[in-house]
Design a protein around this motif. Structure first.
Motif, PDB file in Angstrom:
ATOM      1  N   TRP A 260      -2.046   8.877  -5.951  1.00  0.00           N
ATOM      2  CA  TRP A 260      -0.906   9.285  -5.121  1.00  0.00           C
ATOM      3  C   TRP A 260       0.306   9.540  -6.013  1.00  0.00           C
ATOM      4  N   THR A 261       1.252  10.289  -5.523  1.00  0.00           N
ATOM      5  CA  THR A 261       2.495  10.525  -6.263  1.00  0.00           C
ATOM      6  C   THR A 261       3.682  10.432  -5.312  1.00  0.00           C
ATOM      7  N   SER A 262       4.837  10.095  -5.877  1.00  0.00           N
ATOM      8  CA  SER A 262       6.088  10.135  -5.124  1.00  0.00           C
ATOM      9  C   SER A 262       7.213  10.475  -6.084  1.00  0.00           C
ATOM     10  N   GLU A 263       8.296  10.954  -5.514  1.00  0.00           N
ATOM     11  CA  GLU A 263       9.450  11.350  -6.318  1.00  0.00           C
ATOM     12  C   GLU A 263      10.509  10.265  -6.278  1.00  0.00           C
TER      13      GLU A 263
ATOM     14  N   PRO B 167       0.824  -1.214   0.000  1.00  0.00           N
ATOM     15  CA  PRO B 167       0.000   0.000   0.000  1.00  0.00           C
ATOM     16  C   PRO B 167       0.852   1.257   0.000  1.00  0.00           C
ATOM     17  N   ALA B 168       0.287   2.349  -0.501  1.00  0.00           N
ATOM     18  CA  ALA B 168       1.018   3.612  -0.586  1.00  0.00           C
ATOM     19  C   ALA B 168       1.283   4.215   0.786  1.00  0.00           C
TER      20      ALA B 168
ATOM     21  N   GLY C 105      14.398  11.759  -9.798  1.00  0.00           N
ATOM     22  CA  GLY C 105      14.096  12.994 -10.500  1.00  0.00           C
ATOM     23  C   GLY C 105      12.790  12.966 -11.275  1.00  0.00           C
ATOM     24  N   ARG C 106      12.018  11.889 -11.136  1.00  0.00           N
ATOM     25  CA  ARG C 106      10.743  11.781 -11.842  1.00  0.00           C
ATOM     26  C   ARG C 106       9.613  11.674 -10.823  1.00  0.00           C
ATOM     27  N   THR C 107       8.437  12.165 -11.188  1.00  0.00           N
ATOM     28  CA  THR C 107       7.245  12.023 -10.365  1.00  0.00           C
ATOM     29  C   THR C 107       6.459  10.812 -10.855  1.00  0.00           C
ATOM     30  N   ILE C 108       6.227   9.874  -9.949  1.00  0.00           N
ATOM     31  CA  ILE C 108       5.509   8.644 -10.279  1.00  0.00           C
ATOM     32  C   ILE C 108       4.074   8.788  -9.789  1.00  0.00           C
TER      33      ILE C 108
ATOM     34  N   THR D 113      -4.132  18.234  -8.440  1.00  0.00           N
ATOM     35  CA  THR D 113      -4.545  16.910  -7.982  1.00  0.00           C
ATOM     36  C   THR D 113      -5.788  16.444  -8.733  1.00  0.00           C
ATOM     37  N   LEU D 114      -6.761  17.339  -8.867  1.00  0.00           N
ATOM     38  CA  LEU D 114      -8.000  16.979  -9.569  1.00  0.00           C
ATOM     39  C   LEU D 114      -7.724  16.620 -11.022  1.00  0.00           C
ATOM     40  N   ALA D 115      -6.885  17.393 -11.667  1.00  0.00           N
ATOM     41  CA  ALA D 115      -6.572  17.128 -13.075  1.00  0.00           C
ATOM     42  C   ALA D 115      -5.862  15.787 -13.231  1.00  0.00           C
ATOM     43  N   LEU D 116      -4.950  15.485 -12.297  1.00  0.00           N
ATOM     44  CA  LEU D 116      -4.234  14.214 -12.359  1.00  0.00           C
ATOM     45  C   LEU D 116      -5.180  13.040 -12.141  1.00  0.00           C
TER      46      LEU D 116
END
Length: 893
Positions: A195-198, A85-86, A201-204, A338-341
């Motif tokens: 969710w996102t994480s770095e 889980p995230a 150098g990239r955002t996942i 966040t909404l757009a993603l």
């Protein structure tokens, strides 16, 4: 937390959303290699993405990924996967012992010569302090401040410890007391759906997922976040980067059609859903809601249904991402990026639900026309025991019969009062719990009932203890703005605190004369609460029958004052001039409720309330902060103690041994809940835990609850199997935590007997029936079991979370095979058990031999199934528990 594996299938892609770029793992790209997955249930698509992202050839393989795609062939699977889980969500009752364990692991790491700072949450962990406020004071404008002051005084040691955790542990946030219930804070603020994480150098970008140390973590599935409750043990492992081992689940589709009729609440709907799913049988399964009826539900309605997942026994009750999700996230203050993603990601990955979405395939389905739902309650002791409001009074007569009180209309005197009490009188009416206080529709409806009642001059019955414990401060804002707070206050529903109160046993004491009358006359009095749990002995030790109901019905029963009154058709009160008032005179229309919400609830309320969510009140800010990599344990503390799990631990793993010469500690029936096993509610003065606290100089008034003392194993092990409603068949004629010690034949407390057995080195077993361990994800139900010396639990069937927790603490869960049971084997508790076949190599779900030596000298051998279900669980058991396994691995790095 590492988010990228080998990516053998080469599914990593880039998604451009506005001027931002996100890397993601494409389900469409995977489908080109593993087969079409467009009709996989949404929940399994989330699991599939998780496997794609973490595929490393070891814990996650391409075979695991293929197995998820192949699930569609039989719509079930016996394939084990490793799921990460995230993030992790905690409330303070279950969170404190988890942080205690982390502190103990840091101490053990230092003793083993390692770096204690290796012990940190690797995944984000949010702990919301919401379970510590008790309803000591009620019915006055001062109630809130008085309860908060008492909470801060009682819990100073715990709060200081949590501040150490916030200050010393990475990726750990603590939401201060007085903010709200963890599930509502999760719903309104923490969760993001995507969710996102770095990394590198990239955002996942990936689906927002979580596990939580409260079983009602399932509520977040209403926002399309796959989440469920786990024990604190399993949550700690997830925090430390260990996967959640699970079989690919069966997924039951629940089709909703139609819409709620006039005057029917989301609570009525959810109680109907609970009853239907319990009858269907969904324990250990995912439930996923679909159908055009979803378009008629608000997101708060979805969250109400999702919240009750543990009550219908499912791992989760999931609602996919839709326009509803975006609208709610926008209204509660999430930012535009966040909404757009969320929208772009969900549509790209086939995680978006609308009329054009292909209907998923399911293991099984059931259907409900929402328009057939009728006003309901659930009780007197299980959430699935739904009873229609129209026949609730009639059904209560059967409840009285079960207590031997049917036809008893005796009026019992209450010292110093001008009223009497009768069986069925409602002594607690509480608007509480995450189930309903996340839903503006039912809270505004409750306020409107109070408004109409107040204008008619009606009052709550004087024996009813009333309380309002909202899920977040936003609730107070919109009730204030709608002008409804003053009317709730007029009926005694003053704010008592922000948190989970009555639903978890924090209802506080009844007035002493009322408590005295109930107990001296063995009365069957009732509570009505807008919660999700009504197990016997949970709400209040004085109350024998507890009913779940919508907030407006809670208000109505406070006015009526008795479960014997048919509130659906009979008068529930009278005006000062003697005019009868019926429920229909007070019940608001759907249009009235909607108009008040549109007028009173605004986006700005959420933004303002959550702007400084981690800062807390001046009282919280004044709590002293302890520095240091390792926690300095205070031997005099009665709240936080250094647990013994890792004492003398070495880096080497001792071989598993057969369990020879074990004595039964308890012989139990069906539906034993974690409330029966784990300490919960108030601490009785003369109980082993009460005696321990007295020996430490703690006055009875300062005992607090078991939940608040979960960081002290000395208290908790003494309260294990000590529930006042537990019926141990080894001690006939008793109720509570009693057993018969063997071979002496002396009746004593379960704790005292366990200590006697430990003195002689005698291992212990617990024997039970069906559905052992139902209810909340209480890690102390497993921790207390192992600390008492129980090496194995032998039952007819387990509930999911508790079985996992037993393995996580090194207790062997065993399941009778068809035809065998406590009754068929004639067990009395005088037997001796030899459990063999577990020495050396262990396999998941293997057969285990049990030889039972009876008191008359005869013996019988049976074969049972080990409920160590997965290869990872085998490792955990061999190491003595999941935390030992993690600690040794980290020490070896």
């Amino acid at each position: 937390m590492t988010t990228i594996g080998k990516d053998t299938l080469k599914t990593r892609r880039t998604l451009k959303v506005g001027d931002k770029e996100y890397d993601y793992f494409s389900l469409k790209a995977a489908a080109d290699q593993i087969g079409d997955v467009s009709r996989l249930p949404f929940t399994l698509k989330v699991l599939l993405e998780n496997l794609l992202r973490f595929e490393d050839g070891t814990s996650v393989t391409t075979a695991d990924i293929q197995a998820l795609a192949d699930w569609q062939k039989k719509r079930r699977s016996d394939h084990e996967i490793a799921y990460r889980p995230a993030r992790v969500l905690m409330q303070d009752f279950t969170g404190v012992p988890a942080v205690v364990d982390l502190a103990a692991m840091r101490a053990a790491m230092a003793e083993m010569g390692g770096d204690p700072e290796k012990i940190n949450p690797l995944a984000q962990c949010d702990l919301v302090i919401d379970h510590s406020v008790m309803v000591d004071k009620f019915g006055t404008p001062q109630s809130f401040k008085q309860n908060v002051d008492l909470e801060m005084a009682r819990n100073a040691e715990r709060y200081e410890f949590l501040k150490w955790g916030q200050n010393s542990l990475d990726n750990f946030n603590a939401v201060p007391p007085g903010t709200g219930i963890c599930h509502q804070v999760n719903l309104e603020y923490i969760a993001k759906a995507v969710w996102t994480s770095e990394e590198g150098g990239r955002t996942i970008a990936y689906p927002d997922t979580c596990v939580g140390t409260d079983s009602h973590t399932t509520m977040i599935n209403g926002l399309a976040v796959l989440g469920w409750g786990v024990g604190g043990i399993e949550a700690e492992a997830a925090m430390l980067g260990q996967p959640v081992s699970m079989l690919i689940p069966e997924v039951v589709g629940f089709k909703l059609t139609g819409r709620l009729l006039e005057g029917i609440t989301a609570t009525d709907l959810v109680l109907t859903v609970v009853q239907m799913l319990r009858e269907k049988g969904v324990v250990g399964k995912f439930v996923e809601f679909y159908g055009d009826g979803l378009d008629e539900l608000t997101l708060a309605d979805q969250a109400t249904i999702a919240n009750m997942g543990p009550e219908y026994g499912a791992t989760c009750g999931f609602f996919p991402i839709s326009q509803r999700t975006l609208d709610y996230m926008n209204f509660t203050g999430r930012d535009a990026d966040t909404l757009a993603l969320v929208e772009a990601y969900a549509k790209e990955q086939g995680l978006w639900r609308d009329a054009k979405s292909p209907e998923p395939v399911f293991t099984d389905t059931l259907e409900l026309d929402i328009s057939t739902v009728k006003p309901s309650l659930a009780g007197p002791k299980r959430p699935q025991d739904r009873v229609e409001l129209a026949v609730a009074a009639e059904a209560f007569e059967d409840v009285l019969e079960s207590f031997g009180k049917k036809g008893d209309d005796t009026d019992y005197k209450v010292d110093g009062e001008d009223y009497t009490l009768n069986h069925g009188d409602v002594c607690i009416a509480a608007i509480t719990s995450c189930t309903n206080t996340s839903n503006p529709d039912v809270l505004v409806a409750a306020g409107l009932v109070a408004k109409k009642a107040n204008k008619l001059g009606l009052k709550r019955k004087p024996w009813v203890k009333t309380s309002l414990a909202p899920g977040s401060q936003v609730v107070t804002d919109y009730l204030d703005k709608a002008g409804l707070t003053e009317h709730l206050n007029a009926l005694g529903f003053n704010l008592v605190g922000y948190g989970c109160t009555t639903c978890i046993g924090n209802s506080g004491p009844l007035d002493p004369p009322i408590s005295k009358a109930i107990n001296e006359n063995n009365m069957v009095c009732t509570s009505v609460l807008s919660g999700n749990r009504n197990f016997e002995g949970r709400v209040s030790q004085d109350i024998k029958a507890n009913y779940l109901a919508s907030p407006p019905l809670v208000v109505a029963y406070a006015l009526a004052g008795s479960m014997k009154i048919n509130v659906a058709k009979d008068p529930i009160a009278q005006t000062a001039d003697g005019r009868d008032v019926y429920l229909k005179d007070l019940w608001p229309s759907n249009a009235e409720v909607k108009a008040e919400i549109e007028k009173a609830l605004t986006r700005e309320m959420f933004i303002e309330r959550y702007a400084n969510v981690f800062e807390g009140t001046p009282e919280w800010q004044a709590v002293p902060v302890t520095e240091g990599k390792t926690y300095v344990w205070n031997d005099k503390s009665t709240y936080i103690q250094h647990p013994p799990y890792f004492q003398g631990m070495s880096t080497d793993v001792a071989p598993t041994r057969n369990i020879i010469g074990a004595r039964p500690l308890a012989l139990l029936g069906d539906s034993i809940t974690t409330d029966h096993i784990s300490p919960a509610g108030a601490i009785k003065f003369d109980s082993p835990a009460g005696q321990y606290l007295q020996s430490k100089g703690v006055a009875k008034a300062d005992f607090n609850s078991y939940g608040s003392r979960r960081g002290n194993h000395e208290v908790m092990m003494r309260g294990t199997f000590a529930n006042i409603r537990l019926k141990n068949l080894m001690a006939p004629g008793t109720e509570g935590g009693w057993t018969t010690h063997q071979p002496s034949g002396d009746v004593m407390s379960i704790f005292d007997a366990a200590m006697k057995y430990q003195e002689t080195g005698t291992p212990l077993v617990v024997v039970g029936g069906k559905e052992y361990g139902t209810g909340s994800s209480r890690d102390w139900a497993a921790k207390g079991t192992i600390l008492l010396g129980v090496k194995a639990v032998l039952v007819e069937s387990f509930e999911r979370i508790h079985r996992s927790n037993l393995v996580g603490m090194g207790v062997l869960p065993l399941q009778f095979k068809e035809g065998d049971s406590r009754e068929s084997l004639g067990l009395k508790g005088t037997e001796v058990f030899d459990i063999t076949g577990i020495e050396g190599t262990i396999k998941p779900r293997q057969d285990v031999a049990v030889t039972i030596h009876y008191e008359d000298g005869t013996s019988k051998s049976i074969t049972v199934m080990s409920r160590i279900d997965t290869d990872d669980e085998v490792s955990y058991y061999q190491h003595g528990g999941i935390l030992h396994y993690v600690l040794r691995r980290l020490a070896a790095e």
